[in-house]
Scaffold this motif. Structure first.
Motif, PDB file in Angstrom:
ATOM      1  N   VAL A 156      42.882  36.807  33.666  1.00  0.00           N
ATOM      2  CA  VAL A 156      41.287  35.526  34.087  1.00  0.00           C
ATOM      3  C   VAL A 156      41.996  35.363  35.812  1.00  0.00           C
ATOM      4  O   VAL A 156      42.603  34.360  35.293  1.00  0.00           O
ATOM      5  CB  VAL A 156      40.395  35.404  33.432  1.00  0.00           C
ATOM      6  N   ILE A 157      41.569  35.690  36.588  1.00  0.00           N
ATOM      7  CA  ILE A 157      42.470  35.152  37.148  1.00  0.00           C
ATOM      8  C   ILE A 157      41.232  35.089  39.377  1.00  0.00           C
ATOM      9  O   ILE A 157      42.146  34.345  39.688  1.00  0.00           O
ATOM     10  CB  ILE A 157      43.450  35.726  38.324  1.00  0.00           C
ATOM     11  N   ASN A 158      40.318  34.546  38.873  1.00  0.00           N
ATOM     12  CA  ASN A 158      39.340  34.585  39.732  1.00  0.00           C
ATOM     13  C   ASN A 158      38.940  33.423  39.715  1.00  0.00           C
ATOM     14  O   ASN A 158      38.824  32.552  40.314  1.00  0.00           O
ATOM     15  CB  ASN A 158      37.720  35.256  40.103  1.00  0.00           C
ATOM     16  N   HIS A 159      38.869  32.399  38.319  1.00  0.00           N
ATOM     17  CA  HIS A 159      38.924  31.374  38.141  1.00  0.00           C
ATOM     18  C   HIS A 159      39.871  31.029  36.798  1.00  0.00           C
ATOM     19  O   HIS A 159      40.004  32.393  36.073  1.00  0.00           O
ATOM     20  CB  HIS A 159      37.059  30.958  37.940  1.00  0.00           C
ATOM     21  N   ASN A 160      40.701  29.194  36.011  1.00  0.00           N
ATOM     22  CA  ASN A 160      40.621  29.629  35.242  1.00  0.00           C
ATOM     23  C   ASN A 160      39.919  28.183  34.593  1.00  0.00           C
ATOM     24  O   ASN A 160      38.594  28.279  34.890  1.00  0.00           O
ATOM     25  CB  ASN A 160      41.880  29.375  35.341  1.00  0.00           C
ATOM     26  N   SER A 161      40.445  27.350  33.601  1.00  0.00           N
ATOM     27  CA  SER A 161      39.793  26.619  32.841  1.00  0.00           C
ATOM     28  C   SER A 161      40.354  24.954  33.557  1.00  0.00           C
ATOM     29  O   SER A 161      40.712  24.533  35.031  1.00  0.00           O
ATOM     30  CB  SER A 161      40.164  26.215  31.446  1.00  0.00           C
ATOM     31  N   ASP A 162      38.648  24.324  33.903  1.00  0.00           N
ATOM     32  CA  ASP A 162      39.202  22.537  34.722  1.00  0.00           C
ATOM     33  C   ASP A 162      39.773  21.926  33.265  1.00  0.00           C
ATOM     34  O   ASP A 162      40.810  20.947  33.686  1.00  0.00           O
ATOM     35  CB  ASP A 162      38.067  21.937  34.105  1.00  0.00           C
ATOM     36  N   ALA A 216      30.976  29.707  35.226  1.00  0.00           N
ATOM     37  CA  ALA A 216      30.473  28.513  34.451  1.00  0.00           C
ATOM     38  C   ALA A 216      31.127  27.293  35.361  1.00  0.00           C
ATOM     39  O   ALA A 216      32.269  27.143  35.719  1.00  0.00           O
ATOM     40  CB  ALA A 216      30.975  28.799  33.155  1.00  0.00           C
ATOM     41  N   THR A 217      30.683  25.772  34.706  1.00  0.00           N
ATOM     42  CA  THR A 217      31.338  24.927  35.239  1.00  0.00           C
ATOM     43  C   THR A 217      32.527  24.293  35.403  1.00  0.00           C
ATOM     44  O   THR A 217      33.154  23.962  35.674  1.00  0.00           O
ATOM     45  CB  THR A 217      30.116  23.750  35.162  1.00  0.00           C
ATOM     46  N   GLU A 218      32.581  25.079  34.047  1.00  0.00           N
ATOM     47  CA  GLU A 218      33.953  24.736  33.497  1.00  0.00           C
ATOM     48  C   GLU A 218      35.003  25.593  33.741  1.00  0.00           C
ATOM     49  O   GLU A 218      36.118  25.620  33.375  1.00  0.00           O
ATOM     50  CB  GLU A 218      34.204  24.293  31.589  1.00  0.00           C
ATOM     51  N   GLN A 219      34.717  26.930  34.856  1.00  0.00           N
ATOM     52  CA  GLN A 219      35.577  27.973  35.778  1.00  0.00           C
ATOM     53  C   GLN A 219      35.569  28.035  36.364  1.00  0.00           C
ATOM     54  O   GLN A 219      35.384  28.377  37.593  1.00  0.00           O
ATOM     55  CB  GLN A 219      35.060  28.622  34.467  1.00  0.00           C
ATOM     56  N   PRO A 220      36.503  26.788  37.855  1.00  0.00           N
ATOM     57  CA  PRO A 220      36.832  26.389  38.630  1.00  0.00           C
ATOM     58  C   PRO A 220      37.382  27.683  39.304  1.00  0.00           C
ATOM     59  O   PRO A 220      38.788  28.365  38.827  1.00  0.00           O
ATOM     60  CB  PRO A 220      37.785  25.135  39.591  1.00  0.00           C
ATOM     61  N   ASP A 221      37.527  28.067  40.227  1.00  0.00           N
ATOM     62  CA  ASP A 221      37.683  29.086  41.317  1.00  0.00           C
ATOM     63  C   ASP A 221      38.741  29.142  42.188  1.00  0.00           C
ATOM     64  O   ASP A 221      38.342  27.819  42.503  1.00  0.00           O
ATOM     65  CB  ASP A 221      36.214  29.887  42.245  1.00  0.00           C
ATOM     66  N   LEU A 222      39.683  29.891  42.003  1.00  0.00           N
ATOM     67  CA  LEU A 222      40.734  29.467  42.361  1.00  0.00           C
ATOM     68  C   LEU A 222      41.457  30.078  44.068  1.00  0.00           C
ATOM     69  O   LEU A 222      40.291  31.206  44.374  1.00  0.00           O
ATOM     70  CB  LEU A 222      42.544  30.668  41.285  1.00  0.00           C
ATOM     71  N   ASN A 223      41.626  29.326  44.447  1.00  0.00           N
ATOM     72  CA  ASN A 223      41.745  29.907  46.333  1.00  0.00           C
ATOM     73  C   ASN A 223      42.802  30.476  46.874  1.00  0.00           C
ATOM     74  O   ASN A 223      44.257  30.257  46.237  1.00  0.00           O
ATOM     75  CB  ASN A 223      42.436  28.343  46.939  1.00  0.00           C
TER      76      ASN A 223
END
Ligand code: ISL
Length: 536
Positions: free
Chosen positions: A99-105, A162-169
């Protein structure tokens, strides 16, 4: 001739609902180890594990806080290593969820990024607000705005889920290097591949406003962008190609053209992809608006994807979808027939078959009573979101229970003992009350069960080059019946399935390789929900 991952059946384990070995109501890795012999008996060659990494579990592990550690809910790294070894002993290869689009806050990178601590400052997509609101009009897959203001950094960050799943740049090369390191670390531990979560939306080419549309505003700026392809090629070239492994991409909203660009072998990106179009045959627009299952659309769509791609990742169920027997079959009167018919169809399409835990015993959708029975973050977000439009509670509830992902996430039904033999205590999500009749103990190694039919099919396909590699040709489609051919120079099969409660006459006859009615000589009449593979 081909690759091992083309010849095997993949079994998806959703760890929190598979088997609870330490009596806390939550499935775990030692619990999976206990069931490896069960999977061997079924004939499974690859086990895909939904995330077991350290995570605050806002999205059941799809919000990763540490890619290189195991969440204590599921066990320890030593358990994980043991799982890999024990699986290998039985000829089962482990595939992880990436899971690399996003991870956890809660990930250390995000915590440091909020504080602008380098090198993490630009690991995520941070922007100032615009006109007193978020930086653009994008919306999230889980309903509502895709931006969250962070009080510490005094900026907004993007979260497509989800809000707690920020997208990586992914404009930041350091992020790509981190991902390579994670992939390498797991391959070195002995896993043999990855199911790559929402892998076709990781690269955002611009942060302009999205065009006006009802859902997923902003999509055109991140769906299958050129930069996305470049990253996949780089991961493949620098890491994946140095190991004996495969990747299957979960590719949302993908068209056949996009899919080919992602998994054409010569481009060296992914090995195969999960498309979604056939799963949309029972909805208008998005899954919350259900409609009667359009069988013809389903057949035509499967057929189209068979023709368009050289190799498919075939599935009728996963942890985000509904139970296929409830959805595409008849889970009451023709439960057995329709479950085995669907199995025949799945295993006779060209591509790698993926099955989801419980599918092999015909588990059905959940019998929820109220929102309190539902845990899924997506369901709760959407329920709240629809409330903003003053949709009455009964309507919102109806939309949720018909489509909630928790329908497939209920604990695995192992036996008729309390809690379905999954645990000795109340599980994290209720067990479907039909566990008294639908369970493994009732079917395991018993003639005439859905389980043994799956076992037979898996064995059949594993040993039949035509079923694995043969070409696909559509022969006939109507509102209830789907007929196609699989063939190569040695052999040819006609596959016919009847998705209806009435008998249907077709213009084929002959000797039967397998039928869910035990037909040996086919006389042209398909029984309700009958599936046959004809020789020659
Ligand atoms: O579930 C969905 C609708 O049926 C999809 O919109 C789903 O969110 C999408 O397919 C992406 O799914 C993957 O990423 C999500 C995670 O919640 C899902 O479980 C995962 O399969 C975010 O990581």
């Amino acid at each position: 001739m081909g690759h091992w991952w083309q010849e095997q059946t993949v079994y998806q384990v959703y760890p929190r609902s598979f088997n609870d070995s330490n009596h806390d109501g939550m499935g775990d890795i030692p619990g999976i180890i206990e069931k490896l012999d069960y999977l061997t008996a079924l004939g499974i060659g690859v086990l895909w594990l939904s995330p077991v990494y350290k995570s605050p579990q806002k999205d059941n592990g799809y919000d990763i806080a540490d890619y290189k550690d195991i969440d204590p809910l599921f066990g320890t790294m030593a358990d994980m290593d043991q799982l890999i070894v024990e699986a290998e002993k039985r000829g089962i290869k482990i595939v992880m969820d990436l899971v690399i689009n996003h991870n956890s806050d809660q990930h250390e990178w995000f915590q440091k990024s909020r504080q602008r601590i380098d090198p993490y400052t630009d690991y995520y997509i941070w922007r100032d607000g615009k006109d007193g609101g978020p930086p653009n009009n994008w919306t999230s897959f889980f309903a509502g705005e895709a931006w969250q203001y962070d009080d510490m950094r005094k900026q907004y960050y993007l979260h497509l889920f989800a809000t707690e799943q920020p997208d990586l740049n992914y404009h930041n090369k350091a992020v790509i290097e981190e991902v390579k390191d994670i992939i390498k670390c797991w391959l070195d531990r002995g896993v043999h591949g990855f199911r790559c979560d929402v892998i076709n939306i990781i690269f955002k080419s611009s942060l302009e406003d999205g065009k006006r549309q009802l859902v997923l505003k902003g999509l055109e700026h991140y769906l299958s962008q050129e930069g996305n392809h470049e990253i996949l090629q780089e991961l493949r070239r620098d890491v994946l190609d140095h190991y004996d492994c495969f990747t299957v991409g979960e590719t949302v909203l993908v068209t056949p053209k996009m899919a080919r660009d992602l998994c054409d072998p010569s481009r060296k990106e992914l090995d195969m992809i999960f498309s979604f179009e056939h799963m949309e045959a029972d909805q208008y627009f998005v899954k919350w608006f259900k409609r009667k299952f359009q069988k013809k659309v389903f057949f035509e769509t499967l057929s189209k994807w068979q023709k368009e791609l050289h190799w498919n990742a075939n599935y009728f169920e996963n942890h985000d979808q509904l139970r296929s027997v409830s959805r595409f079959g008849d889970d009451t009167r023709y439960w057995m027939e329709s479950a085995t018919m669907l199995a025949t169809l799945l295993f006779s399409l060209k591509g790698t078959p993926f099955i989801y835990q419980g599918q092999e015993i015909g588990m059905t959708n959940f019998d929820f009573q109220s929102m309190d029975d539902i845990q899924d973050v997506e369901s709760h977000n959407v329920y709240r979101f629809l409330g903003r439009f003053h949709l009455p509670k009964w309507l919102r509830w109806r939309m949720i229970f018909k489509s909630s992902r928790d329908n497939v996430r209920t604990p695995m039904q192992w036996s008729d003992s309390e809690y379905g033999g999954f645990s000795t205590v109340q599980p994290w999500l209720k067990v479907n009350s039909n566990y008294h009749t639908i369970n493994v103990a009732n079917q395991f190694h018993q003639e005439g069960t859905i389980w043994s039919y799956y076992q037979t099919l898996i064995h059949l396909r594993n040993n039949d080059q035509t079923l694995i590699y043969g070409d696909f040709e559509k022969m006939y489609i109507d509102k209830h019946v789907f007929i196609f051919r699989r063939y190569d120079e040695q052999e040819a099969y006609i596959i016919a399935v009847n998705f209806s409660t009435k008998k249907r006459t077709i213009s084929y006859r002959g000797d039967v390789l397998i039928s869910n009615y035990n037909t040996t000589r086919f006389n042209g009449v398909l029984q309700p929900y009958e599936a046959i593979i004809l020789k020659g």
